[in-house]
Enzyme design. Structure first.
Site, PDB file in Angstrom:
ATOM      1  N   HIS A 296       9.759   7.268   7.757  1.00 32.94           N
ATOM      2  CA  HIS A 296      10.303   7.344   6.405  1.00 32.94           C
ATOM      3  C   HIS A 296      11.787   7.722   6.526  1.00 32.94           C
ATOM      4  O   HIS A 296      12.231   8.197   7.571  1.00 32.94           O
ATOM      5  CB  HIS A 296       9.521   8.354   5.569  1.00 32.94           C
ATOM      6  CG  HIS A 296       8.179   7.841   5.151  1.00 32.94           C
ATOM      7  ND1 HIS A 296       7.723   7.889   3.850  1.00 32.94           N
ATOM      8  CD2 HIS A 296       7.178   7.249   5.856  1.00 32.94           C
ATOM      9  CE1 HIS A 296       6.514   7.348   3.775  1.00 32.94           C
ATOM     10  NE2 HIS A 296       6.167   6.965   4.988  1.00 32.94           N
TER      11      HIS A 296
ATOM     12  N   CYS B 200       4.904   9.940   0.073  1.00 32.31           N
ATOM     13  CA  CYS B 200       3.566  10.507   0.259  1.00 32.31           C
ATOM     14  C   CYS B 200       3.194  11.333  -0.967  1.00 32.31           C
ATOM     15  O   CYS B 200       3.927  12.263  -1.323  1.00 32.31           O
ATOM     16  CB  CYS B 200       3.512  11.384   1.510  1.00 32.31           C
ATOM     17  SG  CYS B 200       1.919  12.210   1.739  1.00 32.31           S
TER      18      CYS B 200
ATOM     19  N   ARG C  81       0.831  -1.212   0.000  1.00 31.04           N
ATOM     20  CA  ARG C  81       0.000   0.000   0.000  1.00 31.04           C
ATOM     21  C   ARG C  81       0.865   1.261   0.000  1.00 31.04           C
ATOM     22  O   ARG C  81       0.985   1.954  -1.001  1.00 31.04           O
ATOM     23  CB  ARG C  81      -0.945  -0.012   1.209  1.00 31.04           C
ATOM     24  CG  ARG C  81      -2.057   1.071   1.143  1.00 31.04           C
ATOM     25  CD  ARG C  81      -1.632   2.446   1.568  1.00 31.04           C
ATOM     26  NE  ARG C  81      -1.199   2.507   2.959  1.00 31.04           N
ATOM     27  CZ  ARG C  81      -0.757   3.602   3.535  1.00 31.04           C
ATOM     28  NH1 ARG C  81      -0.650   4.738   2.843  1.00 31.04           N
ATOM     29  NH2 ARG C  81      -0.351   3.588   4.807  1.00 31.04           N
TER      30      ARG C  81
ATOM     31  N   HIS D 212       6.056   4.710  12.475  1.00 30.66           N
ATOM     32  CA  HIS D 212       6.077   4.631  11.010  1.00 30.66           C
ATOM     33  C   HIS D 212       7.064   5.690  10.509  1.00 30.66           C
ATOM     34  O   HIS D 212       6.720   6.859  10.356  1.00 30.66           O
ATOM     35  CB  HIS D 212       4.663   4.904  10.485  1.00 30.66           C
ATOM     36  CG  HIS D 212       4.502   4.776   9.009  1.00 30.66           C
ATOM     37  ND1 HIS D 212       3.760   3.782   8.421  1.00 30.66           N
ATOM     38  CD2 HIS D 212       4.964   5.536   7.983  1.00 30.66           C
ATOM     39  CE1 HIS D 212       3.766   3.922   7.104  1.00 30.66           C
ATOM     40  NE2 HIS D 212       4.500   4.989   6.817  1.00 30.66           N
TER      41      HIS D 212
END
Length: 297
Positions: free
Chosen positions: A209, A240, A15, A207
């Site tokens: 990045h 994103c 996803r 989470h």
């Protein structure tokens, strides 16, 4: 240092890894890839997103993916759900866990879902209510916790407010997002301590990045404070769509390398993860040359 003996690694590549890639990966390739991931020992795979296809065309085949994959016992197959219609689609294909999402900053939330935070919360509450009625677990993503590409620093009070709202809705786990990959270990320590002063550690996942190469350092900081759940994506895929310049997620294989070298148990086969990363790299030209060198080393 006080690291947990076991860490849960949540694979979000299908996803979050694909949603920002220019290449449209075929249905067959996605299904094969997810089936490979299911063989690695991961307990959680976020397979797609039930947003409107025109928003994220890379994931327009969410229903077909969910119907086509081979599901393994013990693996949670999750998907992002933006609204009631998305939930209906997710329930039709028996997604195990429903993931709702919101930004901690107003501007990013407007860019992401075209709604204010105040207007987004009631929609999430309705989705959560209906998901609970269908006996589905609910996960809540909170984006831009460590900074917003439009507003800069994010208020921790705003983050805590949103966390409270989501838990009141019945969300069972909060994924705390460094959406643009700007967090540093000291900031992670401060934010995590604030979160842990209000919420138990088992309700939190991180989470990160890796835009500035600090994701692993941030994991270490969070682990030392008691966090034992982390999102990652094989090959370091992702980004994103509404945060210009945001690079991919923390690479699952890099996270596993570090954890296993430290003697921390994950239950995941690193070599099988590398095989899955190498496979999807053939379908995603944007996979960084740096990550490809690591995969081939």
């Amino acid at each position: 240092m006080n690291f947990p003996p076991k860490v849960t690694v949540k694979e979000v590549g299908p996803r979050d890894g694909l949603q920002n890639e220019s290449a449209l990966v075929s249905l067959d390739a996605k299904v094969k890839w997810i089936n490979m991931l299911s063989e690695t020992g991961v307990s959680y795979i976020e397979v797609s997103s039930f947003v409107r296809p025109e928003w994220i065309p890379q994931l327009k085949d969410a229903s077909e993916v969910a119907k086509s994959i081979k599901r393994h016992p013990g693996v949670t197959y999750a998907a992002l759900v933006p609204n009631q219609r998305g939930l209906e689609r997710a329930l039709e294909v028996d997604i195990n866990e429903v993931c709702v999402f919101i930004s901690a900053s107003e501007t990013h939330n407007l860019k992401n879902v075209n709604k204010t935070i105040a207007d987004t919360l009631p929609i999430m509450e309705k989705v959560a209510e209906e998901a609970r009625k269908s006996n589905k677990r609910i996960r809540g993503y909170i984006s831009t916790v460590f900074g917003c590409p439009y507003e800069g620093e994010t208020s921790i009070d705003q983050v805590l407010f949103i966390c409270d709202k989501l838990l009141e809705m019945g969300v069972e786990e909060l994924s705390i997002g460094d959406t643009i990959g700007i967090a540093d270990p000291l900031q992670v320590e401060n934010v995590t301590k604030s979160l842990l002063s209000h919420f138990p550690s088992d309700r939190l996942a991180m989470h990160f990045h890796d835009t500035r190469g600090t994701a692993l350092a941030n994991v270490l900081t969070a682990m030392n404070l008691g966090i034992a759940k982390f999102d990652s994506a094989v090959g370091g895929l992702g980004g994103c769509p509404y945060a210009k310049g945001a690079s991919g997620n923390l690479a699952t294989e890099d996270l596993l390398y570090m954890l296993h070298r430290m003697g921390i148990h994950t239950g995941i086969d690193t070599e099988k993860v590398r095989e899955a990363a190498t496979y999807i790299a053939k379908h995603v030209p944007e996979l960084s040359s740096h990550q490809m060198k690591l995969l081939n080393s």
